[in-house]
Scaffold this active site. Structure first.
Site, PDB file in Angstrom:
ATOM      1  N   HIS A 153      11.795  -2.007  -5.841  1.00  0.00           N
ATOM      2  CA  HIS A 153      11.418  -3.309  -5.252  1.00  0.00           C
ATOM      3  C   HIS A 153      10.738  -3.133  -3.886  1.00  0.00           C
ATOM      4  O   HIS A 153      10.777  -4.028  -3.046  1.00  0.00           O
ATOM      5  CB  HIS A 153      12.623  -4.232  -5.090  1.00  0.00           C
ATOM      6  N   SER A 274     -13.865   0.868  11.828  1.00  0.00           N
ATOM      7  CA  SER A 274     -14.250  -0.539  11.826  1.00  0.00           C
ATOM      8  C   SER A 274     -15.349  -0.720  12.852  1.00  0.00           C
ATOM      9  O   SER A 274     -15.342  -0.073  13.901  1.00  0.00           O
ATOM     10  CB  SER A 274     -13.039  -1.397  12.190  1.00  0.00           C
TER      11      SER A 274
END
Ligand code: ARG
Length: 456
Positions: A153, A274
C-alpha cells in the site's frame, strides 16, 4: 495491377485512404525474401521456367539494393510495398516479372511479410530483455545486503534488500521473455501459398518455401492463413505486459529519485533540469517509459478492435494491423534500452534507504515473530501484543528499539532484553531465509543463478 477490369484510376481521396506504402515500406526486406523463396520454389516445381526465375531473382536482388541504398522511388499510386516492388521488378526484368505472382496473392504475401517482421523483432526484444535482466542481476548481487523499506500500500511494511527488490523485476522480465518466446513458437508457420484465401491449383510445395524462410512448417488452413492476426496480437500482448512491468519500475525510479525518498540518484546523463527552477533534477526518461506504456497497450486494444468483427477471410481493415505493431514494438525496444541505461547509471543511497527501512515500525512483525518463537504465543495474540507496543512507541514518538525494556514488559511481562536484537533491520532481513525470501544469502544465490542463466 488490375487495369483489365478498371477503366479509370482511383479518386484522390481513395488513394489517400487506400495507400499503405508510407508505413509498410518497413516490410521491404521481408517482402523480397518471401518473393525470392516463392520464385525459387516455382522454378523447382516447374511452374516457372528456370531462366525466368533466375531473371526475377536477379531483379529482386537489384530492387533490394536500391531500397537499401535509398534510391528506390516509392509510389503511393502503387499502394503498398508488394506492388511497389513488383512494379519496379517489371521495369527491370520485363514481362517475365509477371510470373512471380503465380500461385500467390497479396493476402498471403502480406501475412508472410508481417510474420517475418514480427518474428525478427521478437528475437531482438528477447535479447534486449536479457540485457536488462543482466544489468539488474549484476546490481542485485552488489546490493544483496543493502537494506531498504519494503512497501505494501506504499506504506512501510517490512525491511527488504535493494538486491531483492531488483530481482523481483528480473523474475517479471523472465516471464516477459517467455511470453515472447511462446508467441514466436506459435507464429512460426508459413502462410505463403494460401494465395488469396482458397489455396491454388498449381503444384506448389509449401514446405519448401516454409523451410527457406525459417518457418517450422506451412500453415494448415488457407483461410486461417490470410485471415488471422493473432500472432501480432500475441506479440502486442506480451509487449503490453512487459511495458507494464517497465512502467512500474519507472514509477519507482520516479519516486526514489525525489528528495523526499532519496533512495537513488541518477547522474546528469539521465536527468534533466528545469528552465525555471535551478534546483530540479527530473527523471524524464523514467517518466517517459511510464508514459509510453499507453501507446503499447493502446496498440493491443486497437488491433483487437480492428479484428473483432471481421468475417473470414481477408478484409482491408487488416491493413490497419501494421502501424500499431511497428510503433508498439519499437517503443518497447526504446523503453528497454532506456531502462537498461538507468539501471547501469543509478547510484543507490544505502544510508537513506537504511534509515527509511527502520522508520514506520517496519520490524514490528519481527517482534511478533519473536513472541511466537520465544514465548510460544499464538501468532494472533503476538500480533495484538505487538500492536499495543507500536501504539506505545507512536505515543512516545520513538521507534520500537528506543522503548525501554520495562515499557515492553508493561505490555507483556515475559519479554526479555533479547527481543531488542530482532528490531534491527539487518537482523530482520537476514532472518528471512525462507525460499524466495529477502535474506542477503538468498539474494546472492538468486542473482548468481540468474547471471549464470543469462550467460553473464
Ligand atoms: N496492403 C495490404 C495490407 O496491408 C496488402 C494486402 C492487400 N490485399 C488485398 N486483397 N487488397 O493488408
Amino acid at each position: 495491377m488490375w487495369g483489365g477490369r478498371f477503366a479509370v484510376g482511383p479518386a484522390e481521396i481513395m488513394e489517400e485512404i487506400n495507400a499503405s506504402i508510407d508505413f509498410d515500406r518497413k516490410l521491404a526486406a521481408q517482402d523480397i525474401a518471401g518473393s525470392l523463396a516463392h520464385v525459387a520454389m516455382l522454378a523447382r516445381q516447374g511452374v516457372v521456367e528456370k531462366a525466368d526465375a533466375d531473371a526475377i531473382a536477379k531483379g529482386l536482388t537489384q530492387v533490394k539494393g536500391e531500397i537499401e541504398a535509398g534510391t528506390f522511388a516509392f509510389s503511393r499510386a502503387l499502394e503498398d510495398i508488394h506492388m511497389n516492388v513488383e512494379s519496379r521488378l517489371a521495369a527491370i526484368v520485363g514481362p517475365a516479372a509477371g510470373r512471380l505472382h503465380t500461385a500467390r496473392s497479396r493476402n498471403d504475401q502480406v501475412a508472410v511479410d508481417f510474420r517475418l517482421w514480427v518474428r525478427d523483432t521478437i528475437d531482438a526484444l528477447v535479447l534486449q530483455i536479457a540485457g536488462l535482466q543482466r544489468a539488474l542481476a549484476t546490481r542485485a548481487l552488489d546490493c544483496a545486503d543493502m537494506v531498504m523499506p519494503g512497501f505494501t500500500h506504499l506504506q512501510s511494511a517490512q525491511p527488504v534488500t535493494f538486491g531483492h527488490h531488483l530481482l523481483a523485476y528480473v523474475e517479471m522480465l523472465g516471464r516477459d521473455a517467455g511470453r515472447f518466446r511462446d508467441a514466436r513458437a506459435r507464429l512460426n508457420e508459413c502462410p505463403l501459398g494460401a494465395a488469396a484465401l482458397a489455396g491454388t491449383s498449381f503444384p506448389i510445395d509449401r514446405a519448401q518455401t516454409a523451410a527457406a524462410l525459417g518457418f517450422d512448417r506451412p500453415t494448415a488452413n488457407s483461410l486461417d492463413s490470410v485471415a488471422d492476426r493473432d500472432f501480432a496480437l500475441e506479440a502486442l500482448s506480451a509487449a503490453a505486459i512487459t511495458a507494464t512491468h517497465l512502467s512500474r519500475f519507472a514509477e519507482e525510479i520516479v519516486l526514489w529519485t525525489t528528495p523526499q525518498f532519496g533512495f537513488v540518484r541518477l547522474s546528469d546523463a539521465f536527468s534533466t533540469g528545469s528552465s525555471i527552477m535551478p534546483q530540479k533534477r527530473n527523471p524524464d526518461a523514467a517518466e517517459l517509459v511510464r508514459g509510453k506504456t499507453g501507446r503499447v497497450t493502446g496498440a493491443l486494444v486497437g488491433l483487437l478492435t480492428v479484428m473483432k468483427g471481421l468475417p473470414l477471410a481477408y478484409s482491408k481493415d487488416m491493413q490497419e494491423d501494421k502501424e500499431g505493431v511497428f510503433d508498439a514494438l519499437q517503443t518497447l525496444s526504446l523503453c528497454l534500452a532506456a531502462m537498461t541505461g538507468m539501471v547501469n547509471d543509478l547510484t543507490p543511497d544505502a544510508k537513506r534507504m537504511k534509515a527509511a527501512a527502520g522508520a514506520g515500525y517496519a520490524t514490528a512483525t519481527d517482534l511478533a515473530d519473536w513472541l511466537v518463537r520465544t514465548l510460544k504465543m499464538p501468532f494472533r495474540e503476538a500480533h495484538h501484543v505487538t500492536g499495543r507496543i507500536v501504539a506505545l512507541a507512536s505515543e512516545r514518538g520513538v521507534g520500537l528499539e528506543k522503548l525501554k525494556l520495562e515499557e515492553l514488559q508493561g505490555v507483556e511481562p515475559r519479554i526479555t532484553a533479547d527481543a531488542f536484537a530482532v528490531l534491527r533491520v539487518e537482523k530482520s532481513v537476514k532472518s528471512r531465509t525462507s525460499y524466495g525470501g529477502t535474506a542477503p544469502a538468498n539474494v546472492r544465490r538468486q542473482a548468481k543463478a540468474w547471471l549464470k542463466k543469462l550467460g553473464a
